[in-house]
Write a protein that holds these residues in place. Sequence first.
Motif, short mmCIF file in Angstrom:
data_model
loop_
_atom_site.label_atom_id
_atom_site.label_comp_id
_atom_site.label_asym_id
_atom_site.label_seq_id
_atom_site.Cartn_x
_atom_site.Cartn_y
_atom_site.Cartn_z
N ARG A 6 13.45 -2.58 -5.62
CA ARG A 6 14.48 -2.02 -6.58
C ARG A 6 14.21 -0.89 -7.26
O ARG A 6 14.93 0.26 -7.46
N THR A 7 12.87 -0.61 -7.88
CA THR A 7 12.48 0.55 -8.64
C THR A 7 12.43 1.53 -7.78
O THR A 7 12.40 2.73 -8.11
N LEU A 8 11.96 1.40 -6.38
CA LEU A 8 11.96 2.33 -5.49
C LEU A 8 12.95 2.97 -4.75
O LEU A 8 13.20 3.68 -3.86
N GLU A 9 14.30 1.96 -5.16
CA GLU A 9 15.61 2.46 -4.62
C GLU A 9 15.64 2.06 -3.20
O GLU A 9 16.41 2.93 -2.37
N LEU A 10 15.03 1.05 -2.95
CA LEU A 10 14.91 0.50 -1.50
C LEU A 10 15.80 -0.85 -1.44
O LEU A 10 15.70 -1.43 -0.08
N GLU A 62 0.93 -1.24 0.05
CA GLU A 62 -0.05 0.02 -0.04
C GLU A 62 0.67 1.30 0.05
O GLU A 62 2.19 1.23 0.47
N LYS A 63 0.17 2.25 -0.28
CA LYS A 63 1.05 3.47 -0.43
C LYS A 63 1.63 3.88 0.88
O LYS A 63 2.91 4.37 0.94
N TYR A 64 0.71 3.64 2.17
CA TYR A 64 1.27 4.00 3.39
C TYR A 64 2.60 3.04 3.80
O TYR A 64 3.51 3.45 4.49
N SER A 65 2.54 1.76 3.35
CA SER A 65 3.47 0.87 3.63
C SER A 65 4.92 1.55 2.84
O SER A 65 6.01 1.29 3.41
N ILE A 66 4.73 1.76 1.69
CA ILE A 66 5.95 2.39 0.99
C ILE A 66 6.42 3.57 1.83
O ILE A 66 7.65 3.69 1.85
N GLU A 67 5.61 4.48 2.10
CA GLU A 67 6.12 5.54 3.10
C GLU A 67 6.92 4.92 4.39
O GLU A 67 7.90 5.50 4.68
N LEU A 68 6.30 4.10 4.84
CA LEU A 68 6.87 3.58 6.16
C LEU A 68 8.13 2.81 5.74
O LEU A 68 9.30 2.98 6.50
N MET A 69 8.23 2.07 4.64
CA MET A 69 9.79 1.36 4.30
C MET A 69 10.72 2.67 3.96
O MET A 69 11.99 2.39 3.98
N HIS A 70 10.26 3.62 3.48
CA HIS A 70 11.36 4.92 3.37
C HIS A 70 11.77 5.32 4.43
O HIS A 70 12.94 5.42 4.68
#
Length: 380
Positions: A272-276, A237-245
């Motif tokens: 990888r596409t998110l540079e994480l 989810e979008k919020y999950s991506i925020e948390l992983m950043h």
Amino acid sequence: MVDYIEVVRVLEHYPTDVELSRAVRATGVQVVFLSAESLQDALKAAKQIDHDVPGLPVIGVHSQCEQRTLLELMRVGVREFLYPPFSMQLLYESLTRVQELIGRTPPPVPSTDLVLSFLPSKPGVGTSTIALNAAAAVAGIQDGRVLIADFDLNSGMVGFMLKIESPYSVTNAAESSSQLDENLWSQLVTSSGQLDALPSGKLNPGFRVEPVQIHNLMDFARRHYRAIFLDMSGNMEKYSIELMHESKKIYLVCTQELPSLHLAREKLSYLRTLELEDKVVLVLNRTQPNAVIDSAEVEKLLGHPVEIAFPNDYAGVHKALASGCRIHPSSELGSKFRAMAESILTKKRPEKEQKRRFVEYFSLLPARYLFSHGEKKSET
């Protein structure tokens, strides 16, 4: 130039040392306005602020401009002073000087960088078990509190695993993220020793966590905990991506089964596409000694090293679930969690600091303010 002013807390009396420390930590203020109506109380408060957050700017406020009051406040580090008639120009000049000071040397408000996300390759691979037991192991071997927050809003298991009956959840924390303080937070979390848990709550498919709520929530948690464990759904989810950043590491959990490995590879590719990808720690769970796909083959399939492997212990996990507690530390699986906790807490040698560009010294930070009044009648 002052960007904006936000009042984050008003104290109607001189707080105790403990109350003041909690207020400063909870709000993450960059400036304190301190009434000097009671000079001794003000001096005590200023000393406590300097003890908790050295260099945090304090602006003294008094109904009169008395030389003795000014000298006493200067001795404890108060460099700005306001008194009636309150001119907007004088207030602006004082705040501009403070903001310039903050831009040069930001106050060192305590804040942890130990934020860890736990991401399943697919449902049912044991991610919540790993996140919870790793958090409990860290809480058992270090000073300072540890938080585990369940962000799997549709299938969260942390509340069930700990037998939590509280009506409050991570959704309540998100909704109240802009008003969080130490009193509200103590009602939201369920504590066991040094471990605080924030369950996902009841099934709520329509609930959405906004990025600003994530940032407010994480800012608050970073100031209160030595380590923060985030249990994810795996739905990206979008919020999950925020948390992983926001996270220092992302523990991607998979098993030796092909469906799990296939989805783990998909998630690695997306991260990888998110540079994480550089944050990813690959965890192989429920390992079997005679599995068709061994660790070496897993690494070849995913193109990523397996850094942690947990043995299959169905009986031990079942017993822990039934009793609402962590896996027994003396078991083989329990010792693996202890080793994981020790590796999490082991600090690597810091890399050599890169020189800052000259222009970076001219950046200014937005200021947030805490108003502290000595008496209810003393309003600014």
